[in-house]
Design a protein around this motif. Structure first.
Motif, short mmCIF file in Angstrom:
data_model
loop_
_atom_site.label_atom_id
_atom_site.label_comp_id
_atom_site.label_asym_id
_atom_site.label_seq_id
_atom_site.Cartn_x
_atom_site.Cartn_y
_atom_site.Cartn_z
N GLY A 84 0.69 -1.17 -0.16
CA GLY A 84 0.05 -0.12 -0.02
C GLY A 84 0.88 1.07 -0.04
O GLY A 84 1.97 1.45 0.70
N VAL A 85 0.42 2.21 -0.63
CA VAL A 85 1.10 3.44 -0.79
C VAL A 85 0.07 4.76 -0.61
O VAL A 85 -0.79 4.69 -1.26
CB VAL A 85 1.92 3.83 -2.08
N LEU A 86 0.31 5.55 0.12
CA LEU A 86 -0.59 6.86 0.38
C LEU A 86 0.22 8.04 -0.13
O LEU A 86 1.36 8.21 0.21
CB LEU A 86 -0.61 6.88 2.13
N ILE A 87 -0.55 8.58 -0.95
CA ILE A 87 0.04 10.18 -1.10
C ILE A 87 -1.09 10.79 -0.39
O ILE A 87 -2.12 10.99 -0.56
CB ILE A 87 -0.19 10.31 -2.81
N TYR A 88 -0.13 11.73 0.60
CA TYR A 88 -1.00 12.56 1.36
C TYR A 88 -0.63 13.95 0.94
O TYR A 88 0.54 14.51 1.08
CB TYR A 88 -0.48 12.44 2.90
N VAL A 89 -1.50 14.93 0.82
CA VAL A 89 -1.46 16.58 0.79
C VAL A 89 -1.87 17.08 1.80
O VAL A 89 -3.01 16.86 2.14
CB VAL A 89 -2.04 16.85 -0.67
N GLN A 90 -1.05 17.73 2.47
CA GLN A 90 -1.31 18.85 3.41
C GLN A 90 -1.50 20.18 2.68
O GLN A 90 -0.44 20.79 2.37
CB GLN A 90 -0.54 18.92 4.52
N TRP A 91 -2.69 20.47 2.38
CA TRP A 91 -2.75 21.49 1.34
C TRP A 91 -2.65 23.07 1.85
O TRP A 91 -1.93 23.67 1.24
CB TRP A 91 -4.52 21.65 0.85
N LEU A 92 -2.86 23.04 3.12
CA LEU A 92 -2.65 24.55 3.69
C LEU A 92 -1.33 24.57 3.84
O LEU A 92 -0.59 25.89 3.77
CB LEU A 92 -3.48 24.96 4.68
N ASP A 93 -0.30 23.78 4.28
CA ASP A 93 1.12 23.72 4.42
C ASP A 93 1.80 23.78 3.02
O ASP A 93 3.03 23.85 3.01
CB ASP A 93 1.51 22.86 5.31
N ARG A 94 1.08 23.26 1.89
CA ARG A 94 1.80 23.11 0.70
C ARG A 94 2.77 21.99 0.70
O ARG A 94 4.09 22.06 0.23
CB ARG A 94 2.24 24.53 0.20
N ARG A 95 2.44 21.13 1.53
CA ARG A 95 3.51 19.85 1.70
C ARG A 95 2.86 18.43 1.31
O ARG A 95 1.65 18.23 1.21
CB ARG A 95 3.73 19.61 3.30
N VAL A 96 3.41 17.78 0.61
CA VAL A 96 3.15 16.02 0.28
C VAL A 96 4.15 15.26 0.88
O VAL A 96 5.16 15.38 0.63
CB VAL A 96 3.04 16.29 -1.63
N GLU A 97 3.40 14.22 1.31
CA GLU A 97 4.25 13.03 1.87
C GLU A 97 3.74 11.66 1.02
O GLU A 97 2.38 11.67 0.78
CB GLU A 97 4.01 13.12 3.35
N ILE A 98 4.67 10.92 0.89
CA ILE A 98 4.18 9.76 0.67
C ILE A 98 4.66 8.85 1.51
O ILE A 98 5.95 8.74 1.99
CB ILE A 98 4.87 9.12 -0.99
N VAL A 99 3.81 7.73 2.00
CA VAL A 99 4.06 6.86 3.00
C VAL A 99 3.74 5.47 2.36
O VAL A 99 2.64 5.18 1.83
CB VAL A 99 3.19 6.79 4.27
N ALA A 100 4.95 4.71 2.35
CA ALA A 100 4.70 3.43 1.48
C ALA A 100 4.76 2.16 2.63
O ALA A 100 5.72 2.50 3.52
CB ALA A 100 5.97 3.05 0.57
N ASP A 101 4.14 1.27 2.50
CA ASP A 101 3.98 0.04 3.41
C ASP A 101 5.43 -0.66 3.25
O ASP A 101 6.27 -0.49 2.31
CB ASP A 101 2.82 -0.68 3.14
#
Length: 165
Positions: A84-101
């Motif tokens: 599983g892979v999550l593409i997470y966008v924190q819109w107000l901080d303008r940050r993107v993180e990917i968390v991979a199992d």
């Protein structure tokens, strides 16, 4: 606690996120996830979050910490091969993180994920929400296809629909 960040998060109207990620944009991201998941054994989730709550702001939760929490809450880890892979966008901080199992993290270098995150942040800053999100999904799919190509029995273990928090 960063006071300016807290004000930005607490006062941001909910419609702001829905304006950038309209139903048409969410449908395009969902379609991209569905298309790429036919090519590999991984599972991709895409989450965009607007404002954080006061407790998270008070504790100074950053995008990475929040992404790991969302990864767990949405059970992205709950796949047979741990891909599983999550593409997470924190819109107000303008940050993107990917968390991979762990299955995907063992084979795909963190530098690949980091480069994808920075590229998606650039796309968002230039107003290319739909295109940037779909490109990122396809690139995650390309990496998963390289290491976890589809088999004849390729179940869809997690929902493809993006989530707005």
């Amino acid at each position: 606690m960063d006071v300016l960040r807290a004000i930005r998060h607490l006062l941001a109207p909910p419609w702001l996120l829905r304006r950038r990620f309209s139903p048409a944009v969410l449908e395009a991201i969902e379609a991209a996830i569905g298309e790429t998941e036919r090519l590999h054994r991984g599972e991709i989730r895409f989450v965009v979050e607007g404002g954080l709550d006061l407790g998270d702001l008070w504790r100074g939760v950053d995008a990475r910490e929040r992404a790991v929490e969302v990864f767990s809450r949405l059970r992205v880890w709950d796949t047979e091969e741990n891909t599983g892979v999550l593409i997470y966008v924190q819109w107000l901080d303008r940050r993107v993180e990917i968390v991979a199992d762990r299955g995907a993290a063992e084979r795909i270098a963190p530098a690949h994920w980091a480069a994808l995150c920075r590229g998606l942040e650039v796309a968002f800053r230039s107003g290319r929400c739909r295109e940037g999100a779909c490109e990122a999904v396809r690139e995650v799919g390309r990496l998963l296809t390289e290491y976890f190509p589809a088999r004849p029995d390729n179940p869809n273990e997690l929902p493809d629909r993006p989530v707005l928090l």
